[in-house]
Motif scaffolding. Structure first.
Motif, mmCIF file in Angstrom:
data_model
loop_
_atom_site.group_PDB
_atom_site.id
_atom_site.type_symbol
_atom_site.label_atom_id
_atom_site.label_comp_id
_atom_site.label_asym_id
_atom_site.label_seq_id
_atom_site.Cartn_x
_atom_site.Cartn_y
_atom_site.Cartn_z
ATOM 1 N N ALA A 1 -20.611 -1.496 -5.928
ATOM 2 C CA ALA A 1 -21.160 -0.731 -7.056
ATOM 3 C C ALA A 1 -20.335 0.514 -7.365
ATOM 4 N N GLY A 2 -19.269 0.743 -6.627
ATOM 5 C CA GLY A 2 -18.478 1.953 -6.829
ATOM 6 C C GLY A 2 -17.649 1.922 -8.100
ATOM 7 N N TRP A 3 -17.228 3.090 -8.508
ATOM 8 C CA TRP A 3 -16.507 3.227 -9.772
ATOM 9 C C TRP A 3 -15.126 2.570 -9.769
ATOM 10 N N TYR A 4 -14.513 2.470 -8.612
ATOM 11 C CA TYR A 4 -13.142 1.957 -8.608
ATOM 12 C C TYR A 4 -13.072 0.462 -8.903
ATOM 13 N N GLY A 5 -14.169 -0.252 -8.685
ATOM 14 C CA GLY A 5 -14.109 -1.691 -8.874
ATOM 15 C C GLY A 5 -13.178 -2.314 -7.848
ATOM 16 N N VAL A 6 -12.289 -3.203 -8.306
ATOM 17 C CA VAL A 6 -11.324 -3.858 -7.418
ATOM 18 C C VAL A 6 -9.994 -3.128 -7.505
ATOM 19 N N VAL A 7 -9.472 -2.730 -6.354
ATOM 20 C CA VAL A 7 -8.193 -2.028 -6.262
ATOM 21 C C VAL A 7 -7.232 -2.901 -5.453
ATOM 22 N N THR A 8 -6.069 -3.213 -6.013
ATOM 23 C CA THR A 8 -5.064 -3.974 -5.277
ATOM 24 C C THR A 8 -4.211 -3.030 -4.443
ATOM 25 N N ALA A 9 -3.415 -3.594 -3.554
ATOM 26 C CA ALA A 9 -2.587 -2.771 -2.678
ATOM 27 C C ALA A 9 -1.607 -1.914 -3.473
ATOM 28 N N ARG A 10 -1.005 -2.477 -4.524
ATOM 29 C CA ARG A 10 -0.037 -1.708 -5.309
ATOM 30 C C ARG A 10 -0.697 -0.596 -6.114
ATOM 31 N N GLU A 11 -2.004 -0.681 -6.332
ATOM 32 C CA GLU A 11 -2.717 0.347 -7.100
ATOM 33 C C GLU A 11 -3.250 1.473 -6.227
ATOM 34 N N LEU A 12 -3.260 1.271 -4.919
ATOM 35 C CA LEU A 12 -3.938 2.235 -4.054
ATOM 36 C C LEU A 12 -3.237 3.586 -4.035
ATOM 37 N N GLU B 1 11.998 9.217 -1.128
ATOM 38 C CA GLU B 1 12.790 8.860 -2.303
ATOM 39 C C GLU B 1 11.985 7.998 -3.271
ATOM 40 N N HIS B 2 11.240 7.054 -2.721
ATOM 41 C CA HIS B 2 10.570 6.069 -3.557
ATOM 42 C C HIS B 2 9.293 6.603 -4.195
ATOM 43 N N ASN B 3 8.597 7.480 -3.478
ATOM 44 C CA ASN B 3 7.297 7.947 -3.959
ATOM 45 C C ASN B 3 7.269 9.398 -4.408
ATOM 46 N N GLY B 4 8.265 10.184 -4.015
ATOM 47 C CA GLY B 4 8.349 11.558 -4.496
ATOM 48 C C GLY B 4 7.798 12.600 -3.551
ATOM 49 N N MET C 1 0.821 -1.210 0.000
ATOM 50 C CA MET C 1 0.000 0.000 0.000
ATOM 51 C C MET C 1 0.854 1.260 0.000
ATOM 52 N N PHE C 2 2.038 1.183 0.582
ATOM 53 C CA PHE C 2 2.931 2.336 0.628
ATOM 54 C C PHE C 2 3.792 2.455 -0.624
ATOM 55 N N GLY C 3 3.543 1.619 -1.621
ATOM 56 C CA GLY C 3 4.251 1.732 -2.893
ATOM 57 C C GLY C 3 5.481 0.864 -3.018
ATOM 58 N N PHE C 4 5.706 -0.075 -2.086
ATOM 59 C CA PHE C 4 6.951 -0.846 -2.058
ATOM 60 C C PHE C 4 6.764 -2.297 -2.489
ATOM 61 N N ALA C 5 5.720 -2.576 -3.256
ATOM 62 C CA ALA C 5 5.438 -3.954 -3.642
ATOM 63 C C ALA C 5 6.608 -4.617 -4.360
ATOM 64 N N ASP C 6 7.395 -3.845 -5.095
ATOM 65 C CA ASP C 6 8.507 -4.409 -5.860
ATOM 66 C C ASP C 6 9.851 -4.282 -5.144
ATOM 67 N N VAL C 7 9.836 -3.825 -3.901
ATOM 68 C CA VAL C 7 11.049 -3.706 -3.093
ATOM 69 C C VAL C 7 11.077 -4.868 -2.108
ATOM 70 N N PRO C 8 12.196 -5.613 -2.011
ATOM 71 C CA PRO C 8 12.249 -6.761 -1.087
ATOM 72 C C PRO C 8 11.878 -6.355 0.336
ATOM 73 N N PHE C 9 10.998 -7.143 0.940
ATOM 74 C CA PHE C 9 10.531 -6.881 2.298
ATOM 75 C C PHE C 9 11.571 -7.391 3.298
ATOM 76 N N PRO C 10 11.948 -6.587 4.303
ATOM 77 C CA PRO C 10 13.030 -6.997 5.210
ATOM 78 C C PRO C 10 12.630 -8.031 6.244
ATOM 79 N N GLY C 11 11.335 -8.297 6.405
ATOM 80 C CA GLY C 11 10.876 -9.216 7.426
ATOM 81 C C GLY C 11 10.260 -8.469 8.596
ATOM 82 N N ARG C 12 9.165 -8.989 9.104
ATOM 83 C CA ARG C 12 8.466 -8.294 10.188
ATOM 84 C C ARG C 12 9.305 -8.231 11.460
ATOM 85 N N LEU D 1 7.752 0.285 10.837
ATOM 86 C CA LEU D 1 7.585 0.523 9.401
ATOM 87 C C LEU D 1 7.911 1.971 9.063
ATOM 88 N N ALA D 2 7.415 2.897 9.874
ATOM 89 C CA ALA D 2 7.730 4.307 9.647
ATOM 90 C C ALA D 2 9.229 4.553 9.778
#
Length: 460
Positions: free
Chosen positions: A404-415, A260-263, A80-91, A278-279
């Motif tokens: 019934a909303g206009w957005y339809g299905v939104v994935t986390a990377r699209e949010l 840096e990643h999102n601008g 959701m924060f735009g990092f879907a393609d960045v390796p996750f460091p582990g919880r 996470l922050a």
């Protein structure tokens, strides 16, 4: 409207970029509940504020990773924060940072916890519980003695604030790509053997990590069963804390900041150590507010902190509450309904904010309040409102209306791209303002500075 620049015919564009506020009601999504008339808690709850937002804005379904895929909170937020393609460091990394524990870079780490257990005739160890409120002193003594055992395995065990929990760092091992020994689903799986993950590039490096961790856990098990604290507990009729389980393994590595990643500058109003961590790892400004028992007052305080963060320069603010997820895990649908109604009252301030910002409310996953599951891949409602959001026909909040909303299905990377677009911050594809392809038009790309006047060279 400003006049065109020299040689231009198009008027100069006004700077009408807006701030973003994303409110995540953890575990918001649910399934139809018979006792609620076949409705989900969101559909059955009286939520006039969220209904008003729906009427003013547009709705859809947030399915973080698609149908049927049950997300964890940390992976959903990472995407959701735009990092879907960045390796996750582990919880484990995030939990430790959120607790104020330093995590060394490039070292395999895992989250460890003391647990009670029973062994069956086949030798399988079944986890039966965790450290209770009255076990704090016993757990502290056990973990303290395990630190020496960890050192003999070339590892470091650092207690975390929650009872009986610790960060385990495996010095000399760089890959944390190993499986959990914590079964998580305790009535379905026993204590699990640690194995290297086989589906990633780190698999060869992870084999030594798995072997080292397995050896440590086996020795810890023997030490815990023989420990005087546990013998004394058994004499008192108390369950023994005889197993050290591990989960959420990973390794801290270089990760670009949110900016840096999102601008744009990101910030968070955090509720637990996970989100504070996470922050921290994403370099986001934050205000940490411990959850209050009064959900309405808690959310009002979080929205007030949001204004402070925006005034300080944040252009994206994440607001999180855990109460909805906690209520779902009780498996009492009306408890979740009550939390949602209290949360709705606390979100009243969003109505005014939607006049000057883009505001969104959704969940990170579904936590059904019935049945034998934890999280599911069911949809969670999404509503977005703001000066640039064209209202659709949806006038109520909940899974069924949002369909019934206009957005339809939104994935986390699209949010995030969706929200940045409404905030007049969409990256203009084809324009390269910096070396990284950011989700938003960067607020502060590197400028070319004027070198000053060129000195005149006198004629010879």
């Amino acid at each position: 409207m400003r006049s065109p620049g020299y040689g231009e015919t198009q008027p100069r564009l006004d700077d009408d970029r807006l701030p973003l506020v994303l409110v995540v009601l953890d575990g918001l999504g649910d399934r139809p509940v018979p006792e609620l008339g076949g409705r989900t808690p969101s559909e059955a709850a009286d939520t006039p504020v969220l209904d008003a937002l729906a009427a003013r804005g547009a709705s859809g379904w947030h399915l973080p990773f698609g149908w049927g895929r049950a997300p964890s909170s940390e992976l959903a937020h990472w995407a959701m924060f735009g990092f879907a393609d960045v390796p996750f460091p582990g919880r484990a990394v995030l939990e430790a940072l959120g607790a104020g524990v330093d995590v060394p870079a490039g070292v395999a780490v895992t989250h460890a916890a003391l647990r009670t257990a029973q062994t069956d005739e086949a030798g399988r160890v079944w986890i039966t519980g965790r450290v209770g409120p009255d076990d704090t002193d016993d757990a502290a003594r056990l973990l303290d003695d395990l630190t020496g055992l960890a050192r003999r395995h070339d590892a470091q065990l650092t207690p975390l604030p929650r009872r009986g929990e610790a960060l385990l760092a495996l010095t000399g091992h760089a890959s944390g790509a190993v499986t959990d020994s914590d079964p998580f689903f305790e009535d379905r799986h026993p204590w699990l053997r640690v194995l290297p993950l086989s589906d990633g590039p780190e698999a060869p490096e992870a084999a030594p990590t798995a072997a080292a961790l397995e050896a440590l856990l086996r020795d810890a098990r023997a030490a815990l069963r023989a420990h005087p604290v546990n013998r004394a507990r058994a004499d008192r009729g108390l369950p023994t804390l005889e197993v050290l389980t591990t989960k959420w393994s990973g390794a801290r590595s270089a990760v670009p900041s949110f900016t840096e990643h999102n601008g744009v500058a990101g910030a968070a109003v955090t509720s637990t150590g996970l989100y504070r961590g996470l922050a921290s790892v994403l370099g986001m400004a934050s205000r940490h507010l411990r959850p209050g028992e009064d959900v309405t007052a808690d959310l009002r305080a979080r929205l007030a902190a949001t204004d402070e963060l925006i005034d300080a320069g944040a252009r994206f603010v994440h607001v999180h509450i855990k109460a909805t997820d906690d209520a779902g895990h009780t498996k009492r649908p009306r408890a979740k309904l009550d939390v949602l109604e209290a949360a709705d009252r606390g979100l009243a301030g969003l109505l005014d904010r939607a006049d000057r910002a883009v505001v969104a409310v959704t969940g990170d996953h579904a936590t059904p309040s019935t049945g034998g599951v934890l999280h599911t891949g069911d949809p969670t409602p999404l509503v977005v409102a703001g000066p640039t959001v064209r209202p659709d026909a949806v006038t109520a909040f909940g899974e069924a209306p949002a369909h019934a909303g206009w957005y339809g299905v939104v994935t986390a990377r699209e949010l995030l791209p969706l929200l940045m677009g409404h905030a007049n911050r969409a990256a203009f594809l084809g324009h390269r303002a910096g070396p990284r392809r950011t989700v938003a038009l960067p607020d502060d790309p590197e400028p070319m500075l004027d070198p000053g006047p060129t000195p005149c060279t006198p004629d010879p």
